[in-house]
Motif scaffolding. Structure first.
Motif, short mmCIF file in Angstrom:
data_model
loop_
_atom_site.label_atom_id
_atom_site.label_comp_id
_atom_site.label_asym_id
_atom_site.label_seq_id
_atom_site.Cartn_x
_atom_site.Cartn_y
_atom_site.Cartn_z
N ILE A 28 0.84 -1.21 0.00
CA ILE A 28 0.00 0.00 0.00
C ILE A 28 0.87 1.25 0.00
CG2 ILE A 28 -1.63 1.35 1.38
CD1 ILE A 28 -2.88 -1.38 2.21
N ARG A 29 1.96 1.21 0.76
CA ARG A 29 2.89 2.34 0.77
C ARG A 29 3.46 2.57 -0.63
NH1 ARG A 29 7.96 3.63 0.51
NH2 ARG A 29 8.69 1.49 0.32
N ARG A 30 3.89 1.48 -1.27
CA ARG A 30 4.48 1.58 -2.61
C ARG A 30 3.45 2.00 -3.65
NH1 ARG A 30 7.39 -3.37 -4.44
NH2 ARG A 30 8.09 -1.92 -6.03
N TRP A 31 2.20 1.55 -3.48
CA TRP A 31 1.13 1.97 -4.38
C TRP A 31 0.89 3.47 -4.25
CZ3 TRP A 31 -3.87 3.60 -2.78
CH2 TRP A 31 -4.77 3.82 -3.83
N GLY A 32 0.94 3.97 -3.01
CA GLY A 32 0.77 5.40 -2.78
C GLY A 32 1.85 6.23 -3.44
N LEU A 33 3.01 5.63 -3.64
CA LEU A 33 4.12 6.31 -4.33
C LEU A 33 4.12 6.02 -5.83
CD1 LEU A 33 6.94 5.56 -1.72
CD2 LEU A 33 5.74 7.73 -2.08
N LEU A 34 3.07 5.33 -6.29
CA LEU A 34 2.91 4.96 -7.70
C LEU A 34 4.01 4.02 -8.19
CD1 LEU A 34 1.81 8.43 -9.10
CD2 LEU A 34 0.34 6.56 -8.29
N GLU A 35 4.57 3.22 -7.28
CA GLU A 35 5.61 2.27 -7.66
C GLU A 35 5.04 0.92 -8.09
OE1 GLU A 35 9.06 3.97 -4.63
OE2 GLU A 35 8.18 2.01 -4.24
N ILE A 36 3.83 0.59 -7.65
CA ILE A 36 3.18 -0.65 -8.04
C ILE A 36 1.72 -0.38 -8.37
CG2 ILE A 36 4.76 -2.08 -6.66
CD1 ILE A 36 2.50 -2.48 -4.64
N SER A 37 1.10 -1.34 -9.03
CA SER A 37 -0.29 -1.16 -9.49
C SER A 37 -1.29 -1.65 -8.45
CB SER A 37 -0.49 -1.96 -10.78
OG SER A 37 -0.47 -3.36 -10.49
N GLU A 38 -2.55 -1.28 -8.68
CA GLU A 38 -3.63 -1.76 -7.82
C GLU A 38 -3.72 -3.28 -7.87
OE1 GLU A 38 -7.48 0.03 -8.35
OE2 GLU A 38 -6.58 2.00 -8.64
N THR A 39 -3.45 -3.85 -9.03
CA THR A 39 -3.49 -5.30 -9.18
C THR A 39 -2.47 -5.98 -8.28
OG1 THR A 39 -4.23 -5.08 -11.47
CG2 THR A 39 -3.26 -7.20 -10.84
N GLU A 40 -1.29 -5.39 -8.17
CA GLU A 40 -0.26 -5.95 -7.30
C GLU A 40 -0.68 -5.86 -5.83
OE1 GLU A 40 3.96 -5.25 -9.37
OE2 GLU A 40 2.65 -3.48 -9.43
N VAL A 41 -1.28 -4.75 -5.45
CA VAL A 41 -1.79 -4.62 -4.08
C VAL A 41 -2.89 -5.64 -3.85
CG1 VAL A 41 -2.94 -3.10 -2.42
CG2 VAL A 41 -1.18 -2.17 -3.94
N SER A 42 -3.76 -5.79 -4.82
CA SER A 42 -4.86 -6.75 -4.71
C SER A 42 -4.33 -8.18 -4.52
CB SER A 42 -5.74 -6.68 -5.95
OG SER A 42 -6.78 -7.63 -5.87
#
Length: 83
Positions: A28-42
């Motif tokens: 979630i932290r990395r998603w917030g920094l746009l480093e990974i996608s929503e799919t990866e968080v999912s």
């Protein structure tokens, strides 16, 4: 003939759940920094759910009733009005 899934020991199941939760926090932290996608968080979120269910199964083997845990999470949902 398919084999029944192996249920981990309680300490292993708890450790796996904690590890998955830490990975979710990091994703979630990395998603917030746009480093990974929503799919990866999912995908990591699914891992947390799987680890949670493995933990419930491990507790069940030892006769520890965990039914109230599901009720707790539902009642604490941010989308559920609190009384």
């Amino acid at each position: 003939m398919p084999q029944a899934p192996t249920i981990p020991e309680v300490p292993t199941a708890i450790s796996t759940l904690l590890d998955a939760t830490r990975r979710l926090e990091e994703s979630i932290r990395r998603w917030g920094l746009l480093e990974i996608s929503e799919t990866e968080v999912s995908d990591v979120f699914v891992d947390v759910g799987n680890a949670f269910h493995e933990m419930l199964a491990a507790f069940s083997v030892h006769g520890i009733d965990m039914r109230c845990v599901g009720t707790f999470f539902l009642s604490k949902s941010p989308l559920t009005p609190h009384s």
